[in-house]
Design an enzyme around this catalytic site. Structure first.
Site, PDB file in Angstrom:
ATOM      1  N   LYS A  32       0.823  -1.220   0.000  1.00 52.90           N
ATOM      2  CA  LYS A  32       0.000   0.000   0.000  1.00 52.90           C
ATOM      3  C   LYS A  32       0.854   1.266   0.000  1.00 52.90           C
ATOM      4  CE  LYS A  32      -0.730   0.018   5.026  1.00 52.90           C
ATOM      5  NZ  LYS A  32       0.001   1.238   5.346  1.00 52.90           N
ATOM      6  N   THR A  33       1.981   1.241   0.740  1.00 47.99           N
ATOM      7  CA  THR A  33       2.836   2.431   0.762  1.00 47.99           C
ATOM      8  C   THR A  33       3.423   2.681  -0.625  1.00 47.99           C
ATOM      9  OG1 THR A  33       3.391   1.976   3.078  1.00 47.99           O
ATOM     10  CG2 THR A  33       4.797   3.528   1.898  1.00 47.99           C
ATOM     11  N   ASP A 219      -3.578   7.233   5.101  1.00 50.49           N
ATOM     12  CA  ASP A 219      -3.147   5.849   5.292  1.00 50.49           C
ATOM     13  C   ASP A 219      -3.738   5.309   6.594  1.00 50.49           C
ATOM     14  OD1 ASP A 219      -1.858   3.473   4.885  1.00 50.49           O
ATOM     15  OD2 ASP A 219       0.144   4.207   5.408  1.00 50.49           O
ATOM     16  N   GLU A 220      -3.813   3.982   6.718  1.00 51.19           N
ATOM     17  CA  GLU A 220      -4.335   3.318   7.934  1.00 51.19           C
ATOM     18  C   GLU A 220      -5.695   3.890   8.322  1.00 51.19           C
ATOM     19  OE1 GLU A 220      -2.908   0.776   8.902  1.00 51.19           O
ATOM     20  OE2 GLU A 220      -0.754   0.924   8.558  1.00 51.19           O
ATOM     21  N   GLN A 250      -7.518  -5.222   9.817  1.00 44.26           N
ATOM     22  CA  GLN A 250      -6.446  -4.851  10.735  1.00 44.26           C
ATOM     23  C   GLN A 250      -6.859  -3.695  11.650  1.00 44.26           C
ATOM     24  OE1 GLN A 250      -2.229  -5.145   9.217  1.00 44.26           O
ATOM     25  NE2 GLN A 250      -3.256  -5.066   7.232  1.00 44.26           N
ATOM     26  N   ARG A 603       2.324 -10.913  10.339  1.00 41.49           N
ATOM     27  CA  ARG A 603       3.643 -10.305  10.539  1.00 41.49           C
ATOM     28  C   ARG A 603       4.737 -11.235  10.032  1.00 41.49           C
ATOM     29  NH1 ARG A 603       2.087  -6.038   9.872  1.00 41.49           N
ATOM     30  NH2 ARG A 603       0.154  -7.178   9.485  1.00 41.49           N
TER      31      ARG A 603
END
Length: 758
Positions: A32-33, A219-220, A250, A603
């Site tokens: 995504k980044t 973002d997020e 998330q 993770r």
């Protein structure tokens, strides 16, 4: 080859959809980044958008820094004019220019949690509030929750009308806000709330920023609360070029006020929005992703998506169950040592994740025993250490004399003999004259009754005034050195704690280093901005990515990180998910825990190990727990190891041990006390009752009487204070319905809830 040819189809679609609202559902590890930064490059390079018309917001300094570096490398010239910032840093920047329009000084101070606790403690004292009944933390939680929802003092007071308990909270809320404004201070929630207030009360300021930020990216987004949503909505209202990126799977910060509905209902707020899913994962193997997909698929409040990768199946997920938590910690430490010593890995390739901080102790002990270097994320934050807070308090007082919390902290550091009675007289004078406490100190000679105490105050005022004059000529680092020298702080630390004085002095030196770095990396450095930057640093931002150490951290701290080898410890019902979640009647509680499990699983890049113990000491009691339901939701073919279906009822129990029986609505515990020296075999709950001397059908598990009834005020360890609405007797327990002031209506069982009458 084009810069955008390296993107997959969905990423490229996200980059090139530039006009109007856009929701990017970005699964864990889906790049995504990369998509966001390429989108910024596309806007500037291909669409001709001016860099200063772009705002990119994220949550942590670490994420903002990484995004800034990538934007700089992609865009080159002009990239520095793009606002890449955290929510709080962006709002602080806006408030520094315009907060004077809503009654604050532009040199406001930012209070951390410790500062807030000091304020609340003073308010409780002023209002004669019994802190055994009303905890300071509960006031802070209630105030923060109100601000997250943009509920102001007046609205809170109206809602509390007629309810004594709520009225107490409303009174504290009002005095808290009045104290903050008098101190010219904001807490972290205020930073967002006051920016929204500024925009709504000053349309011309909002209009200028709407014109400035024609393209906004967040973002997020799943972690935003109502206040942050409103901030973004206001900024994007004119041009509606709002791109939000997030993953509802998330969303794990509900306890901090995050509202998952912001992302789930995005298309309702913006009906014309385009939706793009990023499902290709670049981090993990397919086995790990299949496990994550299987677990999260049990949630109902989510948008459908499934992660996949072209990395191949990879290793199966290692599942290990041990007799005790000690054996679990021993295995994890030995396995990490094996990976490093025999397979040539690095310690930093490994992370141990757990649900609660208390689990770290055993793991730390085993790491030390095995000689494994490690860091515990979420320990004492550098900026929370006594010596660092002392120096920062001096800097705050020099910068903003209205900050009474900082002033009180340093008034006797080092000791000056200014006692409580003297401070009380100064406070009385300050209130009478409607001035700050520091201003009262500057007039000490005019205050009746101070006597010789005035002579002790005068040197302190002269010190601060002298530092203020020097501040104009000194850098922040030089100012810190001047403070340390002028007050003899090194000698003070040696006298205060000789055994740790060297470490404490080292921490002051590290603060000076931080100030030098700040000086070198900012075009117009100044003390006010330095203090703001320090206040916005998070724990995870302090993790040294270059250190070859195993990281031990809670699952919440691990979000946004990745490791080749991940150990999820304590995978047991009662621990993860916890007792309160299992007993809760709110399905959202379990869904949030499941999202946390999903975060932990994703993770892992190559190897994922799940561990659990049959028995574990919790709060001094031995408990037998089932393997976590989240483990049982993973298809068996993905596991190297077998998970029991349910907790066994044929465990051997000895004196004083405890077995936990999980029911849909409650957790029943039965302590087993044998009548002979032999252990007993437990077979079902009725057998447990018989072993405990309880006949079948007996009601001795039910308290004979309750200390509360419908209409009474009670307190609960998690939910705080509430009003009992209904008490119903059932075969095994009393079912109690409570309307909690902060958490709303809950149904629980008396023997488990342990409610206490207020």
């Amino acid at each position: 080859m084009s810069l955008y040819d390296t993107l997959n189809r969905e990423q490229k679609q996200a980059v090139m959809t530039t006009e109007g609202p856009l929701l990017i559902l970005a699964g864990a590890g889906s790049g995504k980044t990369r998509a966001l930064t390429h989108r910024i490059a596309y806007l500037i390079g291909e669409m001709g958008v001016r860099p200063w018309n772009i705002l990119a917001i994220t949550f942590t300094n670490k994420a903002a820094g990484e995004m800034r570096e990538r934007v700089d490398s992609l865009v080159g010239f002009g990239a520095d004019q793009v606002w890449v910032s955290t929510f709080h840093a962006a709002c602080v920047r806006i408030l520094r220019r315009y907060i004077d329009r809503i009654g604050y000084g532009n040199d406001f101070t930012i209070y951390d949690t410790d500062d807030q606790k000091v304020v609340i403690k003073g308010i409780c004292k002023n209002r004669n509030i019994d802190t055994k009944i009303y905890k300071g933390k509960s006031f802070l939680n209630a105030i923060s929750s109100a601000k997250d929802k943009l509920v102001g003092v007046r609205e809170y007071e109206l809602d509390a009308a007629g309810d004594y308990g709520k009225a107490v909270y409303a009174g504290v809320y009002r005095e808290y806000q009045e104290t903050m404004q008098r101190n010219n201070a904001l807490d972290f929630d205020d930073i967002i709330v006051k920016t929204v207030e500024l925009f709504k009360s000053c349309p011309e300021v909002l209009a200028s920023y709407q014109e400035r930020f024609r393209y906004i990216m967040v973002d997020e987004y799943q972690d935003t609360n109502l206040a942050q949503f409103e901030l973004v909505r206001l900024l994007a209202e004119k041009y509606r070029n709002l791109c939000v990126v997030g993953d509802d799977d998330q969303s794990i910060y509900r306890f901090r006020g995050a509202n998952i509905r912001n992302i789930l209902d995005f298309e309702q707020y913006f009906p014309e929005a385009a939706v793009i899913k990023l499902e290709q994962n670049y981090r993990s193997t397919q086995s790990i992703l299949d496990a994550a997909n299987a677990v999260i698929g049990n949630n109902t409040g989510r948008k459908e998506k499934a992660l996949w990768t072209d990395k191949g199946a990879g290793n199966k997920i290692c599942l290990r169950q041990f007799e005790t938590a000690y054996e679990e910690a021993e295995y994890i430490a030995e396995d990490i040592a094996r990976r490093v010593n025999k397979e040539g890995g690095r310690y930093s390739d490994c992370a141990v994740l757990y649900r609660t901080n208390a689990q770290a102790r055993l793991l730390e002990e085993r790491m030390i025993f095995e000689g494994i270097p490690y860091n515990v994320v979420g320990g004492t934050n550098f900026y929370s250490r006594m010596e660092v807070k002392d120096i920062l308090a001096y800097l705050k007082t020099v910068d903003n004399g209205r900050d009474e919390v900082a002033l009180r902290r340093i008034i006797n550091v080092p000791r000056r003999g200014i006692g409580a009675a003297t401070l009380e007289k100064l406070e009385d004078y300050a209130q009478l004259m409607d001035i700050s406490l520091y201003d009262a100190m500057t007039r000490a000679d005019d205050i009746m009754g101070l006597g010789k105490a005035g002579a002790k105050i005068r040197p302190f005022v002269q010190l601060i005034e002298g530092l203020r004059r020097q501040q104009k000529e000194l850098t922040v680092a030089e100012l810190i050195r001047e403070i340390v020298d002028r007050i003899g702080y090194d000698d003070y630390l040696e006298d205060y704690d000789d055994s740790d004085s060297e470490d404490r002095i080292g921490n002051v030196d590290e603060l000076i280093t931080k100030a030098v770095v700040y000086q070198d990396t900012h075009e117009e450095p100044n003390l006010t901005e330095f203090l703001a930057e320090v206040a916005l640093v998070a724990d995870i931002d302090n993790v040294d990515g270059d250190a070859d150490k195993v990281l031990l951290m809670t699952l919440h701290s691990a979000k946004g990180l990745e490791f080749p080898n991940v150990y999820l410890a304590g995978m047991e019902d009662g621990l993860f998910p916890g007792y309160l979640t299992i007993a809760s009647d709110d399905p959202q509680d379990m869904e949030e825990e499941r999202r946390l499990a999903y975060v932990g699983i994703t993770r892992a890049m190559k190897n994922l190990t799940l561990t659990c113990a049959k028995m574990r000491m919790i709060r001094g009691e031995t408990q037998y727990n089932a393997v976590s339901r989240f483990v049982r939701e993973i298809p068996p073919q993905l596991l190297d190891g077998k998970a029991p279906e349910r907790p066994r009822r044929d465990e051997i129990l000895t004196d004083g041990e405890e077995i936990v029986d999980f029911r849909p609505k409650a957790v029943f515990r039965t302590r087993v006390t044998p009548k002979a020296d032999k252990p007993y075999i437990a077979q079902g709950i009725d057998s447990l009752n018989r072993l405990a001397g309880i006949s079948k059908g007996a009601q001795t598990q039910v308290p004979q009487t309750l200390e509360y009834a419908a209409g009474d005020r009670v307190t609960h360890v998690k939910y705080g204070v509430g009003t009992v609405l209904l008490v119903e007797r059932e075969p095994r327990d009393y079912k109690v319905t409570v309307d909690f002031d902060r958490a709303g209506q809950k149904i629980m069982y008396a023997s488990f809830a342990k409610l206490k009458r207020v």
